[in-house]
Design a protein around this motif. Structure first.
Motif, PDB file in Angstrom:
ATOM      1  N   GLY A  74     -28.890  14.092   1.103  1.00 50.66           N
ATOM      2  CA  GLY A  74     -29.381  12.967   0.384  1.00 50.66           C
ATOM      3  C   GLY A  74     -28.782  12.755  -0.394  1.00 50.66           C
ATOM      4  N   ALA A  75     -27.991  13.907  -1.244  1.00 49.09           N
ATOM      5  CA  ALA A  75     -27.908  13.636  -2.531  1.00 49.09           C
ATOM      6  C   ALA A  75     -26.507  12.534  -2.728  1.00 49.09           C
ATOM      7  N   SER A  76     -25.735  12.949  -2.224  1.00 49.92           N
ATOM      8  CA  SER A  76     -24.559  11.501  -1.741  1.00 49.92           C
ATOM      9  C   SER A  76     -24.974  10.421  -2.026  1.00 49.92           C
ATOM     10  N   ALA A 120     -27.329   8.717  -3.306  1.00 51.02           N
ATOM     11  CA  ALA A 120     -28.419   8.428  -4.473  1.00 51.02           C
ATOM     12  C   ALA A 120     -27.186   8.421  -5.609  1.00 51.02           C
ATOM     13  N   PHE A 121     -25.978   9.422  -5.559  1.00 51.14           N
ATOM     14  CA  PHE A 121     -24.266   8.440  -6.004  1.00 51.14           C
ATOM     15  C   PHE A 121     -23.479   7.826  -5.954  1.00 51.14           C
ATOM     16  N   ARG A 133     -28.307   4.970 -15.141  1.00 50.48           N
ATOM     17  CA  ARG A 133     -28.628   5.431 -13.602  1.00 50.48           C
ATOM     18  C   ARG A 133     -27.404   4.756 -13.516  1.00 50.48           C
ATOM     19  N   LYS A 182     -24.885   4.726  -9.941  1.00 48.62           N
ATOM     20  CA  LYS A 182     -23.838   4.379  -8.865  1.00 48.62           C
ATOM     21  C   LYS A 182     -21.720   3.835  -8.366  1.00 48.62           C
TER      22      LYS A 182
END
Length: 162
Positions: free
Chosen positions: A29-31, A33-34, A119, A121
Motif C-alpha cells: 500500500g505504501a509503495s 502511494a509513492f 505531494r 509520486k
C-alpha cells in the motif's frame, strides 16, 4: 537422527519467509502511494479532462530534446529548488520521471519536491518504459511512436490486465 530440511527451507525463494499479510498490505500500500505505473499515467493523460497531476521530466535539456512525454513540464532536478515555485501549483500532485529503471533521477527529483512541500509520486520505468510500451513521445522533429516491446507491454491490447 538428523531431520531433513523442509522443501520451503531448501529453496532460496522461501529461505526468508514471506511477510505476514498485514505487513505485506502495509508495504505494498505504501509503495502505491509513492509510485505510478507508465500505463496508468498514459491512461490518465489520454482521458478527457484534467488528470489531477502534473507530469515532470527531471532530465537535462539535451535529454528532453532527444525525446519527452507530450504535456510534461521540463524541470531538471538541479533547478527544482529555484524554479518549482514559479512552475508548479503546490496543491497539485506531481509525478516525476527520468530516463528509466537504471536511473534514480526521478527519485531525486521527487525528494527535492517533497522537501519543498509538494505531494509527489515517481513514474516507474521512466521515459524508457514509456517508449518501450509504445506510447507517443515528442522530439524536436515532432511526435513519434514506436511499436510496443512485447517484453514490456501487450502488443495487441491497450490493457495489460494488471
Amino acid at each position: 537422527m538428523t531431520s531433513q530440511p523442509t522443501a520451503a527451507a531448501a529453496h532460496p525463494v522461501l529461505r526468508v519467509p514471506p511477510a505476514s499479510p498485514a505487513a505485506a498490505a502495509a508495504y505494498f500500500g505504501a509503495s502505491l502511494a509513492f509510485h505510478a505505473d507508465v500505463s496508468d499515467v498514459a491512461a490518465a493523460l489520454a482521458a478527457d479532462g484534467d488528470p489531477g497531476f502534473v507530469l515532470l521530466d527531471s532530465r537535462s535539456i539535451e535529454s528532453w530534446n532527444q525525446g519527452h512525454i507530450s504535456g510534461a513540464v521540463h524541470l531538471p532536478t538541479a533547478l527544482i529548488a529555484e524554479q518549482a515555485p514559479q512552475l508548479l501549483d503546490p496543491t497539485v500532485p506531481v509525478v516525476t520521471y527520468c530516463w528509466g529503471p537504471g536511473c534514480n533521477g526521478a527519485t531525486r527529483a521527487a525528494l527535492a519536491l517533497a522537501e519543498l512541500g509538494y505531494r509527489v509520486k515517481e513514474m516507474l520505468g521512466g521515459f524508457e518504459y514509456w517508449v518501450r510500451e509504445g506510447f507517443e513521445s515528442e522530439t524536436s522533429e515532432g511526435r513519434q511512436r514506436r511499436d510496443a516491446d512485447p517484453l514490456t507491454a501487450p502488443v495487441d491490447s491497450e490493457d495489460c490486465g494488471c
